[in-house]
Design a protein around this motif. Structure first.
Motif: not given
Length: 317
Positions: A21-27, A219-226
């Motif tokens: 999964a490609a991680a979004l970074n929290p700010f 490899l890879c994007s955000s759907p695996p955790y969305l």
């Protein structure tokens, strides 16, 4: 390093598998990097969702708005938190070649499993193949860590399957994130699938690519955790069923996620993908946080639409 340069392809073939999964970074509200929130998300992703690997500091992670030191810290935290429980691939992509090499060496020294390098934007260039080949060769010559290519329309061109296959001969080029039309990645799988892991970031195409092309890596994007929760791991489960050859069962699970996909697709403003992803994370109980400029935040109306779709999409919390 867990392998030698000449063993990089074999290592990736054995270990670079499953859903990455490609991680979004929290700010935070003040736009500083939320290290605690990032750690919280990683623990959920690998512990609760069973994600096999994390793609760190990519475009999903807004690397373009982060300093080099923040990007290094981003990687260090991911390595600390995965701690052998999941793989790591560090995006060292940048228009400045010195920055690419500084980040690549840092990833190698810190114990990352692999790096990924986006094709550069080539202003005024109309025949890019030799330039791009020499770009990847220069990186390969300088470091030992396994390298994934990354071709996406954002660079203004797409690498041809033939160019990718040529680059795949470099000893430590192990994979590609190939965001191209299906016929192109099918062709590359035919040309170089025995030398590198070929993948594309579309979850909607993932099942078919496992079944039709024998792929083992997302490899890879955000759907695996969305698309998933600790109590609803349908992407994980349909993937495992497909790997086991239980195709009909896998297809039923894959298809059952369509209301979730539609809820995300229909509420995501075209100009605000990062903000939408982070808000969806918050609805799931993850840490989303703000986006940095030049990305834009959701309006309250856009949040309300996403929340309503989320509540009716059928994900089990």
């Amino acid at each position: 390093m867990k392998y030698s340069k000449l063993d990089a392809k074999d290592h990736a073939r054995e270990h670079m598998r499953g859903i990455w999964a490609a991680a979004l970074n929290p700010f935070r509200p003040d736009l500083s990097f939320d290290e605690a929130g990032f750690r919280h998300n990683i623990r959920h992703w690998i512990g609760d969702l069973g994600i096999a690997g994390l793609f760190i500091a990519g475009k999903q992670g807004e690397f373009f708005s982060m300093s080099v030191e923040e990007r290094k810290r981003n990687l260090e935290i991911a390595i600390e938190e995965t701690d052998g429980k999941a793989g790591t691939i560090m995006s060292v992509s940048d228009q400045n070649f010195d920055t690419v090499m500084e980040l690549a060496r840092h990833a190698q020294d810190c114990g990352a499993d692999y790096i990924v390098v986006h094709t550069p934007v080539l202003n005024f260039v109309k025949d890019q193949d030799e330039t791009v080949y020499r770009y990847y060769k220069a990186i390969s010559d300088a470091i030992d860590i396994g390298i994934a290519m990354w071709s996406h329309p954002d660079s203004g061109y797409l690498m041809s399957p033939e160019l990718c296959a040529r680059i795949a001969d470099l000893p430590n080029v192990v994979a590609i994130k190939y965001s191209v039309p299906r016929e192109m990645y099918v062709r590359l799988t035919e040309l170089a699938g025995n030398r590198i892991q070929v993948s594309t970031a579309s979850e909607e195409e993932w099942f078919d690519n496992v079944v039709d092309l024998g792929w083992k890596l997302y490899l890879c994007s955000s759907p695996p955790y969305l698309l998933q929760t600790a109590n609803d791991r349908r992407m994980h489960d349909y993937t495992q069923l497909a790997f086991e050859g239980r195709i009909d069962e896998a297809r039923v699970l894959r298809d059952s996620l369509e209301p979730v996909r539609r809820a995300i697709r229909e509420t995501k403003p075209a100009g605000k993908p990062h903000a939408h992803g982070k808000y969806w994370q918050e609805l799931l109980g993850q840490i989303g946080g703000r986006v940095r400029f030049p990305m834009l935040e959701l309006t309250e109306e856009e949040k309300a639409a996403a929340r309503a779709a989320f509540e009716s999409c059928g994900l089990r919390l």
